[in-house]
Design a protein around this motif. Structure first.
Motif, PDB file in Angstrom:
ATOM      1  N   VAL A  58       0.840  -1.200   0.000  1.00 19.09           N
ATOM      2  CA  VAL A  58       0.000   0.000   0.000  1.00 19.09           C
ATOM      3  C   VAL A  58       0.874   1.250   0.000  1.00 19.09           C
ATOM      4  CG1 VAL A  58      -1.758   1.281   1.249  1.00 19.09           C
ATOM      5  CG2 VAL A  58      -1.854  -1.217   1.195  1.00 19.09           C
ATOM      6  N   LEU A  59       1.892   1.274   0.865  1.00 19.12           N
ATOM      7  CA  LEU A  59       2.771   2.437   0.952  1.00 19.12           C
ATOM      8  C   LEU A  59       3.499   2.678  -0.373  1.00 19.12           C
ATOM      9  CD1 LEU A  59       4.306   1.986   4.521  1.00 19.12           C
ATOM     10  CD2 LEU A  59       2.539   3.618   3.803  1.00 19.12           C
ATOM     11  N   ALA A  60       3.946   1.593  -0.990  1.00 16.34           N
ATOM     12  CA  ALA A  60       4.638   1.731  -2.280  1.00 16.34           C
ATOM     13  C   ALA A  60       3.702   2.321  -3.326  1.00 16.34           C
ATOM     14  CB  ALA A  60       5.166   0.371  -2.740  1.00 16.34           C
ATOM     15  N   HIS A  61       2.464   1.846  -3.370  1.00 10.05           N
ATOM     16  CA  HIS A  61       1.500   2.368  -4.339  1.00 10.05           C
ATOM     17  C   HIS A  61       1.214   3.846  -4.095  1.00 10.05           C
ATOM     18  CE1 HIS A  61      -0.545  -1.395  -6.210  1.00 10.05           C
ATOM     19  NE2 HIS A  61       0.746  -1.590  -6.039  1.00 10.05           N
ATOM     20  N   VAL A  62       1.053   4.213  -2.829  1.00 12.38           N
ATOM     21  CA  VAL A  62       0.734   5.603  -2.510  1.00 12.38           C
ATOM     22  C   VAL A  62       1.877   6.533  -2.905  1.00 12.38           C
ATOM     23  CG1 VAL A  62       0.364   7.220  -0.609  1.00 12.38           C
ATOM     24  CG2 VAL A  62      -0.915   5.074  -0.689  1.00 12.38           C
ATOM     25  N   GLN A  63       3.099   6.186  -2.525  1.00 14.95           N
ATOM     26  CA  GLN A  63       4.242   7.058  -2.807  1.00 14.95           C
ATOM     27  C   GLN A  63       4.519   7.159  -4.304  1.00 14.95           C
ATOM     28  OE1 GLN A  63       5.788   9.005  -0.608  1.00 14.95           O
ATOM     29  NE2 GLN A  63       4.313   8.243   0.900  1.00 14.95           N
ATOM     30  N   LEU A  64       4.462   6.047  -5.004  1.00 14.18           N
ATOM     31  CA  LEU A  64       4.721   6.070  -6.445  1.00 14.18           C
ATOM     32  C   LEU A  64       3.567   6.738  -7.194  1.00 14.18           C
ATOM     33  CD1 LEU A  64       6.170   2.463  -6.801  1.00 14.18           C
ATOM     34  CD2 LEU A  64       7.446   4.602  -6.992  1.00 14.18           C
ATOM     35  N   GLY A  65       2.350   6.582  -6.686  1.00 16.61           N
ATOM     36  CA  GLY A  65       1.212   7.242  -7.316  1.00 16.61           C
ATOM     37  C   GLY A  65       1.303   8.753  -7.229  1.00 16.61           C
ATOM     38  N   LYS A  66       1.772   9.259  -6.074  1.00 18.06           N
ATOM     39  CA  LYS A  66       1.945  10.702  -5.915  1.00 18.06           C
ATOM     40  C   LYS A  66       2.864  11.270  -6.994  1.00 18.06           C
ATOM     41  CE  LYS A  66       1.361  11.261  -0.891  1.00 18.06           C
ATOM     42  NZ  LYS A  66       2.091  11.600   0.362  1.00 18.06           N
ATOM     43  N   ALA A  67       3.910  10.507  -7.332  1.00 14.69           N
ATOM     44  CA  ALA A  67       4.896  10.995  -8.299  1.00 14.69           C
ATOM     45  C   ALA A  67       4.314  11.176  -9.698  1.00 14.69           C
ATOM     46  CB  ALA A  67       6.087  10.029  -8.351  1.00 14.69           C
ATOM     47  N   VAL A  68       3.203  10.482  -9.985  1.00  9.87           N
ATOM     48  CA  VAL A  68       2.595  10.623 -11.315  1.00  9.87           C
ATOM     49  C   VAL A  68       1.238  11.316 -11.229  1.00  9.87           C
ATOM     50  CG1 VAL A  68       3.824   8.650 -12.292  1.00  9.87           C
ATOM     51  CG2 VAL A  68       1.622   8.277 -11.173  1.00  9.87           C
ATOM     52  N   GLY A  69       0.974  11.956 -10.095  1.00  5.93           N
ATOM     53  CA  GLY A  69      -0.219  12.779  -9.966  1.00  5.93           C
ATOM     54  C   GLY A  69      -1.494  12.060  -9.596  1.00  5.93           C
ATOM     55  N   ILE A  70      -1.394  10.872  -8.988  1.00  2.59           N
ATOM     56  CA  ILE A  70      -2.593  10.145  -8.557  1.00  2.59           C
ATOM     57  C   ILE A  70      -2.762  10.343  -7.057  1.00  2.59           C
ATOM     58  CG2 ILE A  70      -3.776   7.919  -8.509  1.00  2.59           C
ATOM     59  CD1 ILE A  70      -1.901   6.992 -10.731  1.00  2.59           C
ATOM     60  N   ALA A  71      -3.942  10.746  -6.644  1.00  2.00           N
ATOM     61  CA  ALA A  71      -4.209  11.030  -5.240  1.00  2.00           C
ATOM     62  C   ALA A  71      -4.027   9.773  -4.388  1.00  2.00           C
ATOM     63  CB  ALA A  71      -5.632  11.558  -5.065  1.00  2.00           C
ATOM     64  N   PRO A  72      -3.476   9.925  -3.175  1.00  3.49           N
ATOM     65  CA  PRO A  72      -3.290   8.761  -2.290  1.00  3.49           C
ATOM     66  C   PRO A  72      -4.579   7.995  -2.036  1.00  3.49           C
ATOM     67  CG  PRO A  72      -2.086  10.651  -1.445  1.00  3.49           C
ATOM     68  CD  PRO A  72      -2.906  11.148  -2.595  1.00  3.49           C
ATOM     69  N   GLU A  73      -5.703   8.732  -1.866  1.00  3.23           N
ATOM     70  CA  GLU A  73      -6.968   8.057  -1.614  1.00  3.23           C
ATOM     71  C   GLU A  73      -7.365   7.153  -2.781  1.00  3.23           C
ATOM     72  OE1 GLU A  73      -6.480  11.374   1.008  1.00  3.23           O
ATOM     73  OE2 GLU A  73      -6.471  11.290  -1.191  1.00  3.23           O
ATOM     74  N   ARG A  74      -7.072   7.620  -4.001  1.00  8.14           N
ATOM     75  CA  ARG A  74      -7.400   6.799  -5.169  1.00  8.14           C
ATOM     76  C   ARG A  74      -6.530   5.550  -5.209  1.00  8.14           C
ATOM     77  NH1 ARG A  74     -11.884   5.943  -7.657  1.00  8.14           N
ATOM     78  NH2 ARG A  74     -11.411   4.361  -9.180  1.00  8.14           N
ATOM     79  N   MET A  75      -5.259   5.688  -4.860  1.00  5.56           N
ATOM     80  CA  MET A  75      -4.366   4.542  -4.868  1.00  5.56           C
ATOM     81  C   MET A  75      -4.784   3.519  -3.814  1.00  5.56           C
ATOM     82  SD  MET A  75      -2.352   5.080  -7.362  1.00  5.56           S
ATOM     83  CE  MET A  75      -1.290   3.674  -7.075  1.00  5.56           C
ATOM     84  N   ILE A  76      -5.171   4.014  -2.631  1.00 12.52           N
ATOM     85  CA  ILE A  76      -5.608   3.105  -1.567  1.00 12.52           C
ATOM     86  C   ILE A  76      -6.886   2.385  -1.983  1.00 12.52           C
ATOM     87  CG2 ILE A  76      -6.447   2.988   0.808  1.00 12.52           C
ATOM     88  CD1 ILE A  76      -4.603   5.374   1.433  1.00 12.52           C
ATOM     89  N   ALA A  77      -7.815   3.137  -2.575  1.00 12.76           N
ATOM     90  CA  ALA A  77      -9.076   2.536  -3.013  1.00 12.76           C
ATOM     91  C   ALA A  77      -8.836   1.494  -4.097  1.00 12.76           C
ATOM     92  CB  ALA A  77     -10.022   3.620  -3.521  1.00 12.76           C
ATOM     93  N   ALA A  78      -7.969   1.812  -5.063  1.00  8.60           N
ATOM     94  CA  ALA A  78      -7.680   0.863  -6.140  1.00  8.60           C
ATOM     95  C   ALA A  78      -6.996  -0.385  -5.600  1.00  8.60           C
ATOM     96  CB  ALA A  78      -6.803   1.521  -7.199  1.00  8.60           C
ATOM     97  N   PHE A  79      -6.122  -0.193  -4.614  1.00  8.07           N
ATOM     98  CA  PHE A  79      -5.456  -1.342  -3.994  1.00  8.07           C
ATOM     99  C   PHE A  79      -6.493  -2.237  -3.324  1.00  8.07           C
ATOM    100  CE2 PHE A  79      -3.235  -3.700  -0.757  1.00  8.07           C
ATOM    101  CZ  PHE A  79      -2.003  -3.999  -1.313  1.00  8.07           C
ATOM    102  N   GLY A  80      -7.411  -1.620  -2.559  1.00 14.45           N
ATOM    103  CA  GLY A  80      -8.439  -2.393  -1.877  1.00 14.45           C
ATOM    104  C   GLY A  80      -9.392  -3.079  -2.832  1.00 14.45           C
ATOM    105  N   LEU A  81      -9.836  -2.334  -3.851  1.00 14.60           N
ATOM    106  CA  LEU A  81     -10.735  -2.914  -4.847  1.00 14.60           C
ATOM    107  C   LEU A  81     -10.063  -4.061  -5.591  1.00 14.60           C
ATOM    108  CD1 LEU A  81     -12.320   0.326  -6.331  1.00 14.60           C
ATOM    109  CD2 LEU A  81     -13.593  -1.549  -5.263  1.00 14.60           C
ATOM    110  N   GLY A  82      -8.807  -3.842  -5.976  1.00 19.43           N
ATOM    111  CA  GLY A  82      -8.071  -4.881  -6.685  1.00 19.43           C
ATOM    112  C   GLY A  82      -7.894  -6.131  -5.841  1.00 19.43           C
ATOM    113  N   LEU A  83      -7.650  -5.933  -4.548  1.00 17.34           N
ATOM    114  CA  LEU A  83      -7.474  -7.075  -3.648  1.00 17.34           C
ATOM    115  C   LEU A  83      -8.771  -7.871  -3.523  1.00 17.34           C
ATOM    116  CD1 LEU A  83      -5.469  -8.460  -1.734  1.00 17.34           C
ATOM    117  CD2 LEU A  83      -6.323  -6.990   0.096  1.00 17.34           C
ATOM    118  N   VAL A  84      -9.892  -7.167  -3.341  1.00 18.66           N
ATOM    119  CA  VAL A  84     -11.180  -7.849  -3.216  1.00 18.66           C
ATOM    120  C   VAL A  84     -11.530  -8.586  -4.508  1.00 18.66           C
ATOM    121  CG1 VAL A  84     -13.660  -7.492  -2.933  1.00 18.66           C
ATOM    122  CG2 VAL A  84     -12.061  -6.289  -1.455  1.00 18.66           C
TER     123      VAL A  84
END
Length: 272
Positions: A58-84
């Motif tokens: 999750v932390l890796a997705h959030v930090q790398l997502g910030k670098a390309v302009g993706i909001a942390p909340e979106r990255m967390i949500a996508a991680f959770g949705l993808g996991l489910v």
């Protein structure tokens, strides 16, 4: 050697399909992230699973997502949705082992097939589950909103990923003497089911041990236990090698694509 190479390619292709399943959820919020950038984020997350605990991915997705302009909340949500989605579709694919393991008693699992079909027809419950989880974590639940089209696409890519990645185990099993036709659904479904079980054992790096133990049961139904044990070990080696190779390819692709282009300054009013 050719068949072993095919096994590596099959699992790598399954990983790419899994990345596409996750990417649909990321860009559904309107993110302009390039495919090369999202591939880099996804595969770095894949490598992070070798460290015990889900938090590192999750932390890796959030930090790398910030670098390309993706909001942390979106990255967390996508991680959770993808996991489910990944675990739900993996469990559904695992039903393929039922006829070989349970014989005529496999019909008792029919309701689960209907539940999986209902999830595709009405995928909104997946988003609601993740939104509820984000509210518990005091995160904006709106970031978990995904369109039904995106959820269905993600589910479709995930199902394709399980079907393709399981072929690597089938190739190995056939090499070790398993009957090709009988072992195909067992290998595809067994690998999906074992991977889900390994994901649930999140305290173990990449589910080491748990995945292998679960995989032995269905393989033992179509081949001797000694051959099944060898297939399980070979599967783990193929998975590690293909994951490392796919991550290296994703990093090279992102590097070749270069940094994100700087936004062009807006013309002042009246400028020609």
């Amino acid at each position: 050697m050719l068949l072993l190479s095919a096994a590596l390619v099959a699992n790598a292709a399954g990983l790419v399909l899994s990345m596409l399943s996750w990417r649909v959820l990321v860009v559904d919020g309107g993110s302009p992230a390039r495919t090369s950038d999202t591939a880099r984020i996804f595969f770095i997350g894949v490598i992070s699973k070798f460290v015990p605990g889900r938090i590192w991915g999750v932390l890796a997705h959030v930090q790398l997502g910030k670098a390309v302009g993706i909001a942390p909340e979106r990255m967390i949500a996508a991680f959770g949705l993808g996991l489910v989605i990944g675990m739900t579709t993996g469990a559904a694919a695992g039903l393929l082992v039922a006829p070989a393991v349970f014989g005529t008693g496999a019909w008792v699992f029919a309701p689960l097939v209907l539940v999986a079909a209902a999830a595709v027809a009405r995928p909104g419950w997946v988003g609601r589950l993740v939104a509820w989880t984000m509210r518990l974590a005091r995160r904006p639940a709106g970031a978990a909103d995904s369109s039904p089209r995106a959820l269905r696409l993600s589910i479709g890519w995930a199902c394709a990923s399980w079907a393709v990645s399981g072929l690597h185990l089938w190739v190995i099993a056939v090499l070790l003497g398993a009957p090709p036709l009988l072992s195909l659904p067992v290998c595809v479904g067994g690998f999906a089911l074992a991977t889900v079980a390994g994901s649930l054992a999140f305290v173990l790096p990449d589910g080491w041990g748990a995945r292998e133990l679960v995989l032995l049961a269905p393989l033992g139904a179509v081949m001797p236990l000694s051959a099944a044990t060898a297939a399980v070990i070979a599967s783990r080696l193929v998975c590690v090698l293909s994951e490392v190779a796919a991550t290296g390819a994703a990093l090279a692709w992102a590097r070749a694509a270069g940094p994100l282009p700087a936004p062009r300054p807006a013309l002042r009013e009246g400028a020609a």
